[in-house]
Design a protein around this motif. Structure first.
Motif, PDB file in Angstrom:
ATOM      1  N   LEU A 116       0.852  -1.181   0.000  1.00  0.00           N
ATOM      2  CA  LEU A 116       0.000   0.000   0.000  1.00  0.00           C
ATOM      3  C   LEU A 116       0.891   1.235   0.000  1.00  0.00           C
ATOM      4  O   LEU A 116       1.504   1.580   1.012  1.00  0.00           O
ATOM      5  N   HIS A 117       0.993   1.888  -1.149  1.00  0.00           N
ATOM      6  CA  HIS A 117       1.896   3.022  -1.295  1.00  0.00           C
ATOM      7  C   HIS A 117       1.545   4.141  -0.327  1.00  0.00           C
ATOM      8  O   HIS A 117       2.428   4.801   0.232  1.00  0.00           O
ATOM      9  N   SER A 118       0.240   4.367  -0.131  1.00  0.00           N
ATOM     10  CA  SER A 118      -0.169   5.453   0.761  1.00  0.00           C
ATOM     11  C   SER A 118       0.264   5.184   2.197  1.00  0.00           C
ATOM     12  O   SER A 118       0.631   6.115   2.928  1.00  0.00           O
ATOM     13  N   LEU A 119       0.262   3.938   2.611  1.00  0.00           N
ATOM     14  CA  LEU A 119       0.697   3.568   3.956  1.00  0.00           C
ATOM     15  C   LEU A 119       2.208   3.759   4.091  1.00  0.00           C
ATOM     16  O   LEU A 119       2.697   4.336   5.072  1.00  0.00           O
ATOM     17  N   ARG A 120       2.942   3.279   3.104  1.00  0.00           N
ATOM     18  CA  ARG A 120       4.408   3.398   3.149  1.00  0.00           C
ATOM     19  C   ARG A 120       4.847   4.862   3.147  1.00  0.00           C
ATOM     20  O   ARG A 120       5.725   5.262   3.922  1.00  0.00           O
ATOM     21  N   ARG A 121       4.235   5.669   2.294  1.00  0.00           N
ATOM     22  CA  ARG A 121       4.637   7.073   2.197  1.00  0.00           C
ATOM     23  C   ARG A 121       4.277   7.840   3.466  1.00  0.00           C
ATOM     24  O   ARG A 121       5.042   8.714   3.917  1.00  0.00           O
ATOM     25  N   ALA A 122       3.125   7.531   4.060  1.00  0.00           N
ATOM     26  CA  ALA A 122       2.740   8.196   5.306  1.00  0.00           C
ATOM     27  C   ALA A 122       3.736   7.861   6.408  1.00  0.00           C
ATOM     28  O   ALA A 122       4.155   8.740   7.179  1.00  0.00           O
ATOM     29  N   ARG A 123       4.114   6.606   6.503  1.00  0.00           N
ATOM     30  CA  ARG A 123       5.086   6.203   7.520  1.00  0.00           C
ATOM     31  C   ARG A 123       6.433   6.893   7.307  1.00  0.00           C
ATOM     32  O   ARG A 123       7.089   7.300   8.270  1.00  0.00           O
ATOM     33  N   GLU A 124       6.833   7.028   6.054  1.00  0.00           N
ATOM     34  CA  GLU A 124       8.090   7.721   5.772  1.00  0.00           C
ATOM     35  C   GLU A 124       8.031   9.168   6.245  1.00  0.00           C
ATOM     36  O   GLU A 124       8.967   9.669   6.890  1.00  0.00           O
ATOM     37  N   ARG A 125       6.943   9.851   5.935  1.00  0.00           N
ATOM     38  CA  ARG A 125       6.809  11.241   6.373  1.00  0.00           C
ATOM     39  C   ARG A 125       6.816  11.345   7.897  1.00  0.00           C
ATOM     40  O   ARG A 125       7.433  12.261   8.471  1.00  0.00           O
ATOM     41  N   LEU A 126       6.139  10.417   8.560  1.00  0.00           N
ATOM     42  CA  LEU A 126       6.068  10.454  10.021  1.00  0.00           C
ATOM     43  C   LEU A 126       7.434  10.220  10.656  1.00  0.00           C
ATOM     44  O   LEU A 126       7.804  10.886  11.631  1.00  0.00           O
ATOM     45  N   VAL A 127       8.196   9.289  10.115  1.00  0.00           N
ATOM     46  CA  VAL A 127       9.550   9.041  10.639  1.00  0.00           C
ATOM     47  C   VAL A 127      10.413  10.282  10.487  1.00  0.00           C
ATOM     48  O   VAL A 127      11.146  10.672  11.404  1.00  0.00           O
ATOM     49  N   LYS A 128      10.316  10.930   9.336  1.00  0.00           N
ATOM     50  CA  LYS A 128      11.157  12.102   9.082  1.00  0.00           C
ATOM     51  C   LYS A 128      10.785  13.297   9.959  1.00  0.00           C
ATOM     52  O   LYS A 128      11.613  14.194  10.166  1.00  0.00           O
ATOM     53  N   THR A 129       9.550  13.314  10.459  1.00  0.00           N
ATOM     54  CA  THR A 129       9.141  14.414  11.341  1.00  0.00           C
ATOM     55  C   THR A 129       9.248  14.043  12.812  1.00  0.00           C
ATOM     56  O   THR A 129       8.818  14.808  13.673  1.00  0.00           O
ATOM     57  N   LEU A 137       3.343   3.160  13.168  1.00  0.00           N
ATOM     58  CA  LEU A 137       2.743   1.857  12.913  1.00  0.00           C
ATOM     59  C   LEU A 137       1.295   1.968  12.443  1.00  0.00           C
ATOM     60  O   LEU A 137       0.843   1.173  11.609  1.00  0.00           O
ATOM     61  N   ALA A 138       0.556   2.934  12.971  1.00  0.00           N
ATOM     62  CA  ALA A 138      -0.869   3.057  12.652  1.00  0.00           C
ATOM     63  C   ALA A 138      -1.210   4.490  12.282  1.00  0.00           C
ATOM     64  O   ALA A 138      -1.880   5.198  13.034  1.00  0.00           O
ATOM     65  N   PRO A 139      -0.768   4.957  11.116  1.00  0.00           N
ATOM     66  CA  PRO A 139      -1.063   6.340  10.715  1.00  0.00           C
ATOM     67  C   PRO A 139      -2.555   6.557  10.501  1.00  0.00           C
ATOM     68  O   PRO A 139      -3.288   5.640  10.128  1.00  0.00           O
ATOM     69  N   SER A 140      -2.989   7.778  10.732  1.00  0.00           N
ATOM     70  CA  SER A 140      -4.393   8.127  10.512  1.00  0.00           C
ATOM     71  C   SER A 140      -4.642   8.396   9.028  1.00  0.00           C
ATOM     72  O   SER A 140      -3.699   8.542   8.231  1.00  0.00           O
ATOM     73  N   GLU A 141      -5.924   8.483   8.665  1.00  0.00           N
ATOM     74  CA  GLU A 141      -6.267   8.838   7.291  1.00  0.00           C
ATOM     75  C   GLU A 141      -5.709  10.211   6.926  1.00  0.00           C
ATOM     76  O   GLU A 141      -5.281  10.439   5.787  1.00  0.00           O
ATOM     77  N   ASP A 142      -5.687  11.142   7.889  1.00  0.00           N
ATOM     78  CA  ASP A 142      -5.103  12.458   7.631  1.00  0.00           C
ATOM     79  C   ASP A 142      -3.609  12.349   7.359  1.00  0.00           C
ATOM     80  O   ASP A 142      -3.063  13.077   6.514  1.00  0.00           O
ATOM     81  N   ASP A 143      -2.924  11.459   8.087  1.00  0.00           N
ATOM     82  CA  ASP A 143      -1.492  11.248   7.848  1.00  0.00           C
ATOM     83  C   ASP A 143      -1.247  10.748   6.428  1.00  0.00           C
ATOM     84  O   ASP A 143      -0.249  11.102   5.793  1.00  0.00           O
TER      85      ASP A 143
END
Length: 413
Positions: A116-129, A137-143
């Protein structure tokens, strides 16, 4: 004599099985269809290369098509008559889906998410911030933002979708309400090696991954900067061998200092993995299942990683949460034959029971047959998909036409 059924794949790049798990995955789907008697064509925006020639050698026709060149693309595709369309990720459905549906409206359409590209990209953004691990592990839809909307829209437009992990299946069906009957959890298939090097035949540790894939590059940077120094304090003579395609200069420069050796791409992953006590895969973000882990398990090689390393894989190796715990796991595998043997045998058992090639190929073909048989009924009930297909016809199509006009230098573009 009845003509063979025809499947057309739309692939982002020609599959590279020696450099990416995604390449292995696409080749395996093609192989399952070929062995079942299908004719297979692959279409890509990429130009001819050794990888398209490898597909040709397998009996697969390849076409290079620019999605924004109507005349040339439609001329190339017009001669095809597929009953099955497979997009190897949602962005390929965005680019080619509207045109494919106009050419072959009765063909069964499938998106293979790969992850799931949207899941992977959200996690990447969260790690970088610097987000908390629980949020990663469990990003929100907004993330997940616009990526999630695009990916979900694509999955609803087609007739069915493949995911590779139980986590992503549950994420789509239970959290986002995607219809379970239009989704198949189909992991990457693999086999266990018949000859497994023993504990005493191995030494040191290894890392494996395509360094162009952001989760891999982030992982190896974290490994080298924070984790490996702690491992070396416990195991001063330990070696770390880095394998993988497209290594940047910061990776290639390692020639033995601090026990780190960079080898670049390898033709035989299993042979490389079989030399070492463990694969080190400390992923901080990502999605799907990890091809490197399957390769290691198939070689009888234990894996040390994070929760994300083993997410949705049905089995866990040694899960660690910080540098000290990571070092302790490495030391245990290096120093205890009984611990090493237990981990090695557990990984091999997972490969044999969860990732069996013949079983997964049968599951894939059965899913296709059921979906194609009930296609008319399924489409009539998929009102959301019909709405989104209509919307795409009036947006993506005309955006593509605008790009085509712009490239042709028309004054009103």
């Amino acid at each position: 004599m009845t003509s063979p059924r025809h499947a057309t794949f739309f692939v982002y790049v020609w599959p590279e099985p020696l450099s990416s798990a995604a390449g292995v995955r696409t080749r395996e789907l093609m192989r399952a269809l070929l062995e079942d008697g299908w004719k297979v064509t692959a279409v890509s925006p990429s130009g001819t290369s050794q990888y398209s020639e490898e597909l040709n050698a397998l009996g697969i026709t390849t076409l290079s098509c620019d999605p924004n060149q109507s005349g040339d693309t439609e001329k190339a595709l017009f001669a095809l008559d597929p009953s099955l369309l497979i997009f190897d990720r949602f962005v390929m459905e965005e680019q080619f889906g509207w045109r494919a549906r106009s050419l072959w409206p009765k063909a069964f359409q499938l998106v293979d998410t790969q992850d799931l590209h949207s899941l992977r990209r959200a996690r990447e953004r969260l790690v970088k911030t610097g987000a908390r691990w629980e949020q990663v592990l469990a990003p929100s839809e907004d993330d997940m933002g616009e990526d999630l909307l695009r990916e979900l829209a694509s999955l609803h437009r087609v007739d069915a979708a493949l995911v590779v992990s139980s986590f992503e299946r549950d994420f789509l069906t239970q959290r986002l309400g995607f219809p379970d009957e239009r989704l198949l959890c189909l992991p990457f298939p693999t086999d266990a090696e018949s000859q497994i090097p023993s504990f005493t035949e191995r030494s040191g540790f290894c890392f494996l991954g395509n360094f162009r894939h952001p989760p891999n590059l982030d992982s190896v940077r974290w490994l080298l900067s924070e984790l490996w120094p702690v491992v070396r304090r416990q195991l001063p003579e330990a070696e770390l061998h880095l394998y993988g395609a497209y290594p940047p200069a910061e990776i290639s420069l390692h020639k033995g200092q601090n026990g780190i050796f960079a080898h670049g791409p390898v033709a035989n992953h299993r042979a490389a993995l079989g030399k070492h006590k463990a694969l080190l895969a400390p992923l901080r973000f990502g999605a799907g299942i990890k091809g490197k882990v399957l390769e290691a398990w198939g070689a009888g090689t234990p894996v040390v990683g994070s929760v994300l390393t083993f997410e949705g894989m049905g089995h866990e190796g040694l899960v660690t949460t910080d540098a000290l715990e990571f070092a302790h796991a490495c030391a245990a595998l290096d120093g205890s034959e009984s611990i090493w043997t237990g981990q090695s045998e557990a990984g091999l058992e997972a490969v044999r029971t969860l990732y069996n090639r013949a079983t997964l190929a049968k599951s894939f073909l059965t899913f296709l047959e059921r979906g194609m048989r009930g296609l008319e009924s399924s489409r009539s009930q998929n009102l959301l998909g019909r709405i989104l297909r209509h919307q795409q016809s009036n947006s993506t199509k005309y955006f593509s036409r605008w790009i085509e006009a712009k490239n042709a230098g028309q004054p009103d573009a």
